[in-house]
Design an enzyme around this catalytic site. Structure first.
Site, PDB file in Angstrom:
ATOM      1  N   HIS A   1      -7.919  -4.777   4.622  1.00  0.00           N
ATOM      2  CA  HIS A   1      -7.239  -3.765   5.435  1.00  0.00           C
ATOM      3  C   HIS A   1      -7.972  -2.444   5.331  1.00  0.00           C
ATOM      4  CE1 HIS A   1      -5.469  -3.680   1.389  1.00  0.00           C
ATOM      5  NE2 HIS A   1      -5.275  -2.383   1.570  1.00  0.00           N
TER       6      HIS A   1
ATOM      7  N   HIS B   1      -7.179   1.611   5.695  1.00  0.00           N
ATOM      8  CA  HIS B   1      -6.151   2.648   5.819  1.00  0.00           C
ATOM      9  C   HIS B   1      -6.635   3.699   6.818  1.00  0.00           C
ATOM     10  CE1 HIS B   1      -3.962   1.782   1.906  1.00  0.00           C
ATOM     11  NE2 HIS B   1      -5.111   1.185   1.654  1.00  0.00           N
TER      12      HIS B   1
HETATM   13  P1  AMP Z   1      -4.295  -1.038  -1.250  1.00  0.00           P
HETATM   14  O1  AMP Z   1      -3.566  -0.589  -2.502  1.00  0.00           O
HETATM   15  O2  AMP Z   1      -5.490  -0.192  -0.878  1.00  0.00           O
HETATM   16  O3  AMP Z   1      -4.618  -2.522  -1.317  1.00  0.00           O
HETATM   17  O4  AMP Z   1      -3.283  -0.821  -0.044  1.00  0.00           O
HETATM   18  C1  AMP Z   1      -2.172  -1.643   0.154  1.00  0.00           C
HETATM   19  C2  AMP Z   1      -1.172  -0.833   0.932  1.00  0.00           C
HETATM   20  O5  AMP Z   1      -0.213  -1.733   1.465  1.00  0.00           O
HETATM   21  C3  AMP Z   1      -0.409   0.212   0.113  1.00  0.00           C
HETATM   22  O6  AMP Z   1      -0.662   1.514   0.625  1.00  0.00           O
HETATM   23  C4  AMP Z   1       1.049  -0.210   0.275  1.00  0.00           C
HETATM   24  O7  AMP Z   1       1.911   0.890   0.423  1.00  0.00           O
HETATM   25  C5  AMP Z   1       1.006  -1.039   1.554  1.00  0.00           C
HETATM   26  N1  AMP Z   1       2.056  -2.036   1.693  1.00  0.00           N
HETATM   27  C6  AMP Z   1       2.434  -2.949   0.763  1.00  0.00           C
HETATM   28  N2  AMP Z   1       3.433  -3.701   1.266  1.00  0.00           N
HETATM   29  C7  AMP Z   1       3.677  -3.274   2.525  1.00  0.00           C
HETATM   30  C8  AMP Z   1       4.583  -3.651   3.552  1.00  0.00           C
HETATM   31  N3  AMP Z   1       5.472  -4.644   3.382  1.00  0.00           N
HETATM   32  N4  AMP Z   1       4.551  -2.988   4.724  1.00  0.00           N
HETATM   33  C9  AMP Z   1       3.669  -1.992   4.914  1.00  0.00           C
HETATM   34  N5  AMP Z   1       2.783  -1.580   3.980  1.00  0.00           N
HETATM   35  C10 AMP Z   1       2.792  -2.201   2.799  1.00  0.00           C
END
Ligand code: AMP
Length: 174
Positions: free
Chosen positions: A138, A140
């Site tokens: 993903h 951001h």
């Molecule tokens: P990372 O820590 O860079 O892998 O980013 C993962 C992101 O996914 C974090 O910013 C979380 O807040 C986000 N996240 C986790 N679960 C969900 C969800 N169910 N819906 C939307 N965002 C999520």
């Protein structure tokens, strides 16, 4: 008799590294490329894609989905995710990453207009050491505002010799 788990061991990873000593694999050199094992459970993002859990979906096409981060760093903080689940951007295909960047370029201007931001930062953590918490590729999109103080890191100085050395080492692997 009920069983209660009291140990501190982390759950087994749903991924295994691709490439093993003695086996000729293009992935042997790259410890961040993982392959899903038979124990694989769909990621939380795959569950969003499958509509098994809710999300605030902003954009979707055949290859990509974009939805609001549930714990935003700033209003409009969005995740752009390839639908085909792989653990990070090294493991995802080039085609999927191109589709992700196309979606970033489509969605980001809309986010900026909607939240009145002057710019945005894109970031993608690869590997737990970088803070990756969801092991489904993903990017951001984080809207930025003047003096918001987010994501500031401290530059260091490095001697010309040290820069030459690290540059030569990296080129060695390309
Ligand atoms: P990372 O820590 O860079 O892998 O980013 C993962 C992101 O996914 C974090 O910013 C979380 O807040 C986000 N996240 C986790 N679960 C969900 C969800 N169910 N819906 C939307 N965002 C999520």
């Amino acid at each position: 008799m009920s069983f209660r788990f009291t140990g501190t061991r982390r759950p087994r990873s749903p991924y295994r590294r691709v490439g093993f000593a003695g086996i000729d694999s293009p992935f042997n050199e790259n410890p961040l490329v993982f392959q899903r094992s038979q124990l694989h459970m769909p990621s939380i993002f795959s569950k969003i894609i499958a509509r098994e859990i809710p999300a605030r979906i902003l954009y979707e096409d055949d290859q990509v989905i974009a939805f609001l981060d549930i714990n935003p760093i700033a209003p409009g903080h969005t995740l752009v995710v390839p639908k085909h689940e792989e653990p990070n951007l090294l493991a995802s295909s080039e085609e999927d990453m191109i589709a992700v960047i196309r979606a970033v370029r489509l969605v980001a201007p809309a986010i900026l207009k909607a939240v009145g931001a002057e710019g945005f930062t894109t970031t993608s953590a690869t590997g737990a050491v970088s803070g990756q918490s969801v092991f489904h590729t993903h990017i951001h999109i984080i809207p930025r505002f003047p003096n918001d103080g987010h994501l500031s890191w401290q530059p260091t100085t490095m001697s010309a010799e040290a820069l030459d050395e690290v540059s030569a080492k990296i080129k060695n692997y390309l």
